[in-house]
Design a protein around this motif. Structure first.
Motif, PDB file in Angstrom:
ATOM      1  N   THR A 138       0.830  -1.201   0.000  1.00 43.27           N
ATOM      2  CA  THR A 138       0.000   0.000   0.000  1.00 43.27           C
ATOM      3  C   THR A 138       0.866   1.253   0.000  1.00 43.27           C
ATOM      4  O   THR A 138       1.880   1.324   0.694  1.00 43.27           O
ATOM      5  N   ALA A 139       0.454   2.222  -0.806  1.00 43.26           N
ATOM      6  CA  ALA A 139       1.055   3.556  -0.821  1.00 43.26           C
ATOM      7  C   ALA A 139       0.069   4.537  -0.217  1.00 43.26           C
ATOM      8  O   ALA A 139      -1.143   4.431  -0.453  1.00 43.26           O
ATOM      9  N   PHE A 140       0.584   5.492   0.571  1.00 44.76           N
ATOM     10  CA  PHE A 140      -0.263   6.544   1.125  1.00 44.76           C
ATOM     11  C   PHE A 140       0.358   7.885   0.773  1.00 44.76           C
ATOM     12  O   PHE A 140       1.490   8.181   1.147  1.00 44.76           O
ATOM     13  N   ALA A 141      -0.402   8.694   0.020  1.00 43.12           N
ATOM     14  CA  ALA A 141       0.056  10.006  -0.425  1.00 43.12           C
ATOM     15  C   ALA A 141      -0.789  11.084   0.235  1.00 43.12           C
ATOM     16  O   ALA A 141      -1.945  10.855   0.607  1.00 43.12           O
ATOM     17  N   HIS A 142      -0.209  12.288   0.339  1.00 44.22           N
ATOM     18  CA  HIS A 142      -0.885  13.374   1.047  1.00 44.22           C
ATOM     19  C   HIS A 142      -0.543  14.700   0.387  1.00 44.22           C
ATOM     20  O   HIS A 142       0.581  14.896  -0.085  1.00 44.22           O
ATOM     21  N   THR A 143      -1.511  15.599   0.354  1.00 41.54           N
ATOM     22  CA  THR A 143      -1.246  16.942  -0.145  1.00 41.54           C
ATOM     23  C   THR A 143      -0.678  17.813   0.970  1.00 41.54           C
ATOM     24  O   THR A 143      -0.790  17.492   2.155  1.00 41.54           O
ATOM     25  N   GLY A 144      -0.100  18.944   0.571  1.00 40.60           N
ATOM     26  CA  GLY A 144       0.240  19.963   1.544  1.00 40.60           C
ATOM     27  C   GLY A 144      -1.002  20.800   1.812  1.00 40.60           C
ATOM     28  O   GLY A 144      -2.130  20.326   1.681  1.00 40.60           O
ATOM     29  N   GLY A 145      -0.809  22.040   2.120  1.00 47.42           N
ATOM     30  CA  GLY A 145      -1.946  22.890   2.424  1.00 47.42           C
ATOM     31  C   GLY A 145      -2.666  23.422   1.195  1.00 47.42           C
ATOM     32  O   GLY A 145      -3.749  24.012   1.314  1.00 47.42           O
ATOM     33  N   MET A 146      -2.078  23.183   0.002  1.00 47.04           N
ATOM     34  CA  MET A 146      -2.674  23.698  -1.228  1.00 47.04           C
ATOM     35  C   MET A 146      -3.379  22.592  -1.999  1.00 47.04           C
ATOM     36  O   MET A 146      -2.949  21.432  -1.973  1.00 47.04           O
ATOM     37  N   ALA A 147      -4.449  22.948  -2.689  1.00 41.42           N
ATOM     38  CA  ALA A 147      -5.162  21.997  -3.529  1.00 41.42           C
ATOM     39  C   ALA A 147      -4.396  21.768  -4.827  1.00 41.42           C
ATOM     40  O   ALA A 147      -3.625  22.614  -5.277  1.00 41.42           O
ATOM     41  N   SER A 148      -4.586  20.590  -5.421  1.00 40.34           N
ATOM     42  CA  SER A 148      -4.002  20.249  -6.712  1.00 40.34           C
ATOM     43  C   SER A 148      -5.109  19.738  -7.622  1.00 40.34           C
ATOM     44  O   SER A 148      -6.234  19.475  -7.176  1.00 40.34           O
ATOM     45  N   THR A 149      -4.784  19.586  -8.898  1.00 40.59           N
ATOM     46  CA  THR A 149      -5.811  19.136  -9.856  1.00 40.59           C
ATOM     47  C   THR A 149      -5.436  17.858 -10.584  1.00 40.59           C
ATOM     48  O   THR A 149      -6.284  17.243 -11.217  1.00 40.59           O
TER      49      THR A 149
END
Length: 358
Positions: free
Chosen positions: A332-343
């Motif tokens: 399993t991989a777990f990814a996370h954004t920072g405080g900014m949204a992405s598209t």
């Protein structure tokens, strides 16, 4: 009558011996002897300060490391964006890191290091858990670690790739990644995956696809949301030992890619599972990217703060396995954004499955 009975007995005995001889001839089928035990000591708390790191390790009491992983707790509320992966890497003793001369840097390694780093935020729930995949195999009795490094990325929000390739005549079992320096707060590992050192894969820039067999290389990807000329990205390939006949070993790649995370301060996981005929799970990899990593050159996520928080052995639902597990079949991989949204973010995962039946 007695003579005819003896003749029949003798003929049957000859046929039986002949059958046994056929079974013993080279090239006959043997069962897969690969066995893997997962070792993890549990979580180590931290980091507890801004722009700091924590290091922990897992050790194989028996068997040799074929790969390893990391799982980070990030907590809830303030500071959840701060924790990120600095390394998931082989080690000779659980403390030392291979950062010197490139090439074959270690043999029969039995330790795996996981390093977590904080950015400009911390949370009291931060922790890092290491995993060592401990391999035994009739054909693979020795392993070697190959390291390659690159002074990259030195520009903000650009990917920095390094690829380590196994020596000819060996087989790739797994790999790892490290970035330094680990106290800048912004530098992190966002990719660690199997690949091929050929033109079709742009010499490691394109990842191994689902169903690919016997990749020969491992690529690490560094990512920074600031500019730093001192950044270094290290890739590690775990290969079978030199001089070992690996003609009967097949390593099959299982790959998955899902969209997201794209909302600020949120996470996304993805899981890949070994098929029934693939053999045993021996290692895995993970990435956060713009997608299409198995068909085009690796491109980074949408924001400089996007990062990884996990790459670890799991069940098919994505839950980490316990210490001593011998039947893990998923990664399993777990990814996370920072405080900014992405598209355009995607979470990528690879499971490497080995069969040494011949």
């Amino acid at each position: 009558m007695a003579h005819r009975s003896l003749t029949r007995f003798t003929s049957r005995k000859a046929l039986l011996v002949g059958a046994l001889l056929v079974l013993a001839t080279p090239g006959s089928a043997y069962a897969n002897s690969v066995a893997v035990t997962v070792r993890t000591p549990g979580a180590t708390a931290g980091p507890t300060a801004i722009d700091s790191s924590v290091s922990t390790d897992a050790q194989c009491g028996s068997g040799l490391v074929s790969g390893g992983g990391i799982d980070q707790a990030i907590g809830t509320g303030a500071g959840v964006n701060g924790n990120h992966v600095l390394s998931s890497e082989p080690s000779s003793d659980g403390t030392s890191e291979y950062t010197g001369t490139t090439g074959v840097v270690g043999t029969d390694v039995a330790y795996w290091i996981a390093r977590g780093g904080s950015g400009g935020q911390v949370n009291s729930s931060f922790s890092t858990t290491p995993y060592a995949m401990c391999l035994t195999s009739t054909l693979i009795g020795h392993t070697q670690v190959v390291m390659n490094k690159a002074n990259t990325p030195t520009t903000a929000a650009t990917v920095g790739l390094a690829t380590a390739t196994c020596p000819s005549g060996t087989v790739l079992l797994g790999g790892g990644a490290l970035v330094t320096p680990g106290n800048t707060g912004n530098f992190k590992v966002i990719g660690s995956f199997p690949t091929f050192a050929d033109s079709a894969h742009d010499h490691g820039k394109i990842a191994a696809a689902d169903g690919a067999t016997n990749p020969d290389s491992w690529t690490a990807v560094g990512w920074d949301n600031s500019t730093n000329a001192a950044n270094e990205t290290y890739a590690y390939a775990i290969c079978s030992g030199s001089g070992i006949n690996v003609s009967g070993v097949t390593v099959t790649v299982r790959f998955g890619e899902v969209s997201g995370p794209n909302t600020g301060s949120t996470g996304q996981n993805a899981t890949a599972t070994c098929g029934s005929g693939d053999g045993k799970l021996v290692s895995g990899g993970a990435a956060i990217s713009s997608g299409g990593v198995s068909t085009t050159d690796f491109t980074g996520p949408g924001s400089g703060g996007d990062h990884l928080n996990g790459s670890f052995p799991s069940d098919s639902s994505g839950n980490p396995v316990a210490n001593g597990a011998t039947t893990a079949a998923s990664w399993t991989a777990f990814a996370h954004t920072g405080g900014m949204a992405s598209t355009s973010n995607h979470t990528d995962v690879w499971a490497l499955c080995a069969n040494d039946g011949v």
